[in-house]
Design an enzyme around this catalytic site. Structure first.
Site, PDB file in Angstrom:
ATOM      1  CD  GLU A   1       4.212  -6.382  -4.832  1.00  0.00           C
ATOM      2  OE1 GLU A   1       3.212  -7.116  -4.852  1.00  0.00           O
ATOM      3  OE2 GLU A   1       4.528  -5.716  -3.833  1.00  0.00           O
TER       4      GLU A   1
ATOM      5  CG  HIS B   1      16.486  20.418   0.363  1.00  0.00           C
ATOM      6  ND1 HIS B   1      16.959  21.613   0.854  1.00  0.00           N
ATOM      7  CD2 HIS B   1      15.127  20.523   0.366  1.00  0.00           C
ATOM      8  CE1 HIS B   1      15.943  22.397   1.163  1.00  0.00           C
ATOM      9  NE2 HIS B   1      14.827  21.753   0.874  1.00  0.00           N
TER      10      HIS B   1
ATOM     11  CE  LYS C   1       5.545 -12.313   2.111  1.00  0.00           C
ATOM     12  NZ  LYS C   1       4.097 -12.257   1.925  1.00  0.00           N
TER      13      LYS C   1
HETATM   14  C1  F6R Z   1       1.575  -9.213  -2.927  1.00  0.00           C
HETATM   15  C2  F6R Z   1       1.983  -8.031  -2.239  1.00  0.00           C
HETATM   16  C3  F6R Z   1       3.077  -8.081  -1.211  1.00  0.00           C
HETATM   17  C4  F6R Z   1       2.486  -8.470   0.157  1.00  0.00           C
HETATM   18  C5  F6R Z   1       3.573  -8.523   1.233  1.00  0.00           C
HETATM   19  C6  F6R Z   1       3.006  -8.784   2.617  1.00  0.00           C
HETATM   20  O1  F6R Z   1       0.388  -8.901  -3.625  1.00  0.00           O
HETATM   21  O2  F6R Z   1       1.409  -7.033  -2.514  1.00  0.00           O
HETATM   22  O3  F6R Z   1       3.667  -6.824  -1.174  1.00  0.00           O
HETATM   23  O4  F6R Z   1       1.497  -7.535   0.506  1.00  0.00           O
HETATM   24  O5  F6R Z   1       4.473  -9.522   0.907  1.00  0.00           O
HETATM   25  O6  F6R Z   1       2.106  -9.844   2.615  1.00  0.00           O
HETATM   26  P1  F6R Z   1       0.692  -9.643   3.318  1.00  0.00           P
HETATM   27  O7  F6R Z   1       0.063  -8.488   2.618  1.00  0.00           O
HETATM   28  O8  F6R Z   1      -0.045 -10.914   3.088  1.00  0.00           O
HETATM   29  O9  F6R Z   1       0.981  -9.383   4.749  1.00  0.00           O
END
Ligand code: F6R
Length: 322
Positions: free
Chosen positions: A211, A227, A313
């Protein structure tokens, strides 16, 4: 560009505030439960990995980690589901929490806002509201404290976090180590190797470099490493660089580092032992967080930006049934 290097540098302050301010709303002492499931994704979900590993040595209860919109069948009435989502809007986590409620499990929530927090307030579920305004991955200390407060208040389980402030004190030392690590990994595909116990840290490292630095990475876990992956190194090219995490003395860890190096690959061992388990994970997470931001900056990318997660998302929202 948002300067998340400063936000990582300020982890000690973040932890201090979280230790001072975190409390469980709608606390319900559950006494005994049949099992605990932590559900969450990415920077929130990693908290479940850390706690599940820690709890292996602390409780006889089955502890599961779910990083999905589905829950395994064994999660039912009598179980506690801890749903962790920094934004409170992650669909997988919301779905898993709703499914746990449908099955009659107890559900507790850790979030900074969003629909998950609304759900907790509406249904009077136990919840910890963490400091808002951070990126989920940067909020790791707050999420850890949130989870520790919940587990203490609901199940009487104490997490070792008392030394947390101390391990985040040596900013100069940690910056030096992070800069060295970033320079070592520049231009390479990082491979993070650790024993099962430190798997949450190796995974955290992968996620942070994904990230913050926008690089593809790989994680290998000892003893399974011995393994299969071990053989791959016989033929691997020079694109990989290996970081082996060490916690206390562990002969298998040292063997893996030596063996991969003997096959001609560059290996760096990072010892994260800083007292207890959780504190060592916190320290190691600080190192990889800073190192990944430093690498990202040196590669000319914006460490704070995770555009592709947004694309994913949006797509998920179209395909996941409500
Ligand atoms: C962004 C990040 C992502 C979010 C993931 C879930 O900083 O670290 O990995 O953590 O998309 O989102 P949340 O944490 O808001 O449930």
């Amino acid at each position: 560009m948002r300067d998340i290097l400063v936000e990582y540098i300020n982890w000690r302050r973040q932890l201090e505030l979280a230790l001072r301010n975190s409390r469980t709303s709608n606390p319900t002492r559950l006494g005994s439960v049949d099992g605990i499931v932590f559900t969450g994704m990415g920077g929130s979900g990693i908290v479940g990995d850390v706690l599940a590993e820690y709890l292996k040595e602390v409780t006889e209860l089955p502890v599961a980690v779910v990083k999905s919109y589905r829950l395994p069948r064994y999660v039912r009435r009598g179980w506690l589901a801890v749903a962790i989502s920094y934004s409170g809007n992650t669909l997988e986590t919301l779905n898993a929490a709703r499914e746990a409620l449908r099955r009659g499990s107890s559900v507790a929530v850790i979030a900074s806002g969003g629909r998950l927090l609304e759900l907790a307030k509406e249904l009077r579920l136990p919840y910890v509201a963490v400091e808002p305004g951070l990126l989920p991955r940067v909020a790791f200390p707050s999420l850890l404290v949130g989870a520790s407060v919940l587990l203490r208040d609901l199940l009487d389980l104490e997490l070792e976090l008392s030394e947390g402030l101390r391990v985040l004190e040596d900013l100069e030392g940690v910056l030096k180590l992070s800069e060295r690590l970033a320079a070592f990994l520049r231009g390479a595909i990082p491979v993070f190797v650790a024993t099962e116990e430190l798997y949450p840290l190796a995974l955290r490292a992968k996620n942070e470099f994904n990230e913050n630095a926008k690089v593809v990475c790989k994680v290998e876990v000892i003893p399974e490493w011995g393994h299969n992956d071990i053989v791959g190194w016989e033929g691997a090219s020079g694109v990989f660089k290996v970081v082996v995490f060490r916690y206390g003395s562990n002969e298998l860890t040292d063997f893996a580092a030596r063996y991969i190096a003997r096959l001609g690959h560059e290996v760096e061992v990072v010892d994260v032992s800083r007292g207890g388990y959780i504190e060592s994970i916190l320290y190691g997470s600080w190192v990889v967080g800073l190192a990944s931001v430093i690498l990202g900056r040196s590669l000319g990318v914006d460490p704070s930006e995770t555009r592709s997660i947004g694309v994913y998302k949006e797509f998920l929202a179209k395909v996941l049934p409500p």
